[in-house]
Design a protein around this motif. Structure first.
Motif, PDB file in Angstrom:
ATOM      1  N   UNK A   4       0.851  -1.195   0.000  1.00  0.00           N
ATOM      2  CA  UNK A   4       0.000   0.000   0.000  1.00  0.00           C
ATOM      3  C   UNK A   4       0.888   1.247   0.000  1.00  0.00           C
ATOM      4  N   UNK A   5       0.664   2.129  -0.953  1.00  0.00           N
ATOM      5  CA  UNK A   5       1.483   3.326  -1.115  1.00  0.00           C
ATOM      6  C   UNK A   5       0.577   4.560  -1.081  1.00  0.00           C
ATOM      7  N   UNK A  14      -2.501   0.504  -4.511  1.00  0.00           N
ATOM      8  CA  UNK A  14      -2.380  -0.849  -3.987  1.00  0.00           C
ATOM      9  C   UNK A  14      -1.564  -1.646  -4.998  1.00  0.00           C
ATOM     10  N   UNK A  15      -0.269  -1.756  -4.731  1.00  0.00           N
ATOM     11  CA  UNK A  15       0.646  -2.380  -5.681  1.00  0.00           C
ATOM     12  C   UNK A  15       0.350  -3.877  -5.842  1.00  0.00           C
ATOM     13  N   UNK A  16       0.058  -4.283  -7.079  1.00  0.00           N
ATOM     14  CA  UNK A  16      -0.153  -5.689  -7.392  1.00  0.00           C
ATOM     15  C   UNK A  16      -1.480  -6.269  -6.952  1.00  0.00           C
ATOM     16  N   UNK A 162       2.756   3.185 -12.709  1.00  0.00           N
ATOM     17  CA  UNK A 162       1.766   2.130 -12.478  1.00  0.00           C
ATOM     18  C   UNK A 162       2.112   0.934 -13.347  1.00  0.00           C
ATOM     19  N   UNK A 163       2.099  -0.250 -12.744  1.00  0.00           N
ATOM     20  CA  UNK A 163       2.435  -1.488 -13.444  1.00  0.00           C
ATOM     21  C   UNK A 163       1.224  -2.407 -13.478  1.00  0.00           C
ATOM     22  N   UNK A 164       1.368  -3.494 -14.212  1.00  0.00           N
ATOM     23  CA  UNK A 164       0.323  -4.507 -14.354  1.00  0.00           C
ATOM     24  C   UNK A 164      -0.163  -4.977 -12.981  1.00  0.00           C
ATOM     25  N   UNK A 165      -1.462  -4.814 -12.725  1.00  0.00           N
ATOM     26  CA  UNK A 165      -2.046  -5.263 -11.468  1.00  0.00           C
ATOM     27  C   UNK A 165      -2.155  -4.207 -10.394  1.00  0.00           C
ATOM     28  N   UNK A 166      -1.547  -3.036 -10.594  1.00  0.00           N
ATOM     29  CA  UNK A 166      -1.668  -1.961  -9.604  1.00  0.00           C
ATOM     30  C   UNK A 166      -3.071  -1.361  -9.646  1.00  0.00           C
TER      31      UNK A 166
END
Length: 205
Positions: A4-5, A14-16, A162-166
């Motif tokens: 959590x960022x 919410x990372x991933x 932002x990456x895949x799943x964020x």
């Protein structure tokens, strides 16, 4: 494991969070695209948007020369928007709860497809009737840089990778924050090819 960022009061990434559900989300997206395919909407000023869009759920966000609005019918097909898949609803409600917004039930999901060079200018999500519900934004596929500012356009803007799943969630004091996406850089992702998919859940009515 999800990380959590915090971005601001009422706003988190919410990372991933959505990564374990990505394959199901994308499969369900393929099915709803049969009913309401991608299209490039036009702004009230007559400009063609670089991001391709569609919607699902009881309400769909649309833009044309008459303005921005939510509509129960897809103007491209004349039919109701596809029902929101159970996988979409589960990720949206789960992410909202993880971000501290219990009881969020979206009635609209705007789906965006970014290809190389596509972008989203700074704007506020304010076409909804009630701003007490948060916005839940799920990133799938190619990475992007999310711009997140304050309630005034002139306030400083954070650049958030932002990456895949964020999943980004903003509500409460951050609900009307300006936000956008920088032009997508060329590349490939195993799940989506050369594009980024964004699922944006709202409570429109």
């Amino acid at each position: 494991m999800m990380r959590r960022e915090a971005l601001a009061a009422g706003a988190v990434v919410l990372r991933g969070f959505a990564e374990p559900f990505a394959a199901e989300l994308l499969a369900d997206l393929d099915r709803l695209l049969v009913q309401s395919p991608w299209r490039h909407m036009t702004t009230p000023g007559g400009y063609r948007m670089s991001v391709a869009m569609t919607n699902c759920g009881p309400w769909g966000w649309v833009s044309d020369p008459t303005g921005y609005r939510y509509d129960a019918l897809d103007p491209l097909t004349g039919h109701a928007w596809p029902a929101m898949p159970a996988s979409f609803l589960a990720v949206a409600t789960g992410a909202a709860s993880a971000a501290g917004f219990e009881g969020f039930v979206p009635d609209a999901c705007l789906v965006n497809r970014y290809e190389a060079g596509a972008k989203l200018s700074l704007h506020q999500d304010k076409d909804e009737q009630d701003h007490s519900a948060p916005i839940v934004s799920v990133s799938l596929g190619m990475p992007a840089v999310f711009l997140f500012g304050g309630r005034r356009r002139a306030e400083a803007v954070q650049r958030v990778p932002l990456a895949h799943g964020d999943v980004a969630v903003w509500g409460g004091p951050a609900r009307l924050s300006y936000h956008g996406v920088l032009p997508l850089k060329p590349g490939q992702h195993a799940s989506t090819g050369a594009c980024r998919i964004n699922l944006t859940f709202r409570r429109a009515r």
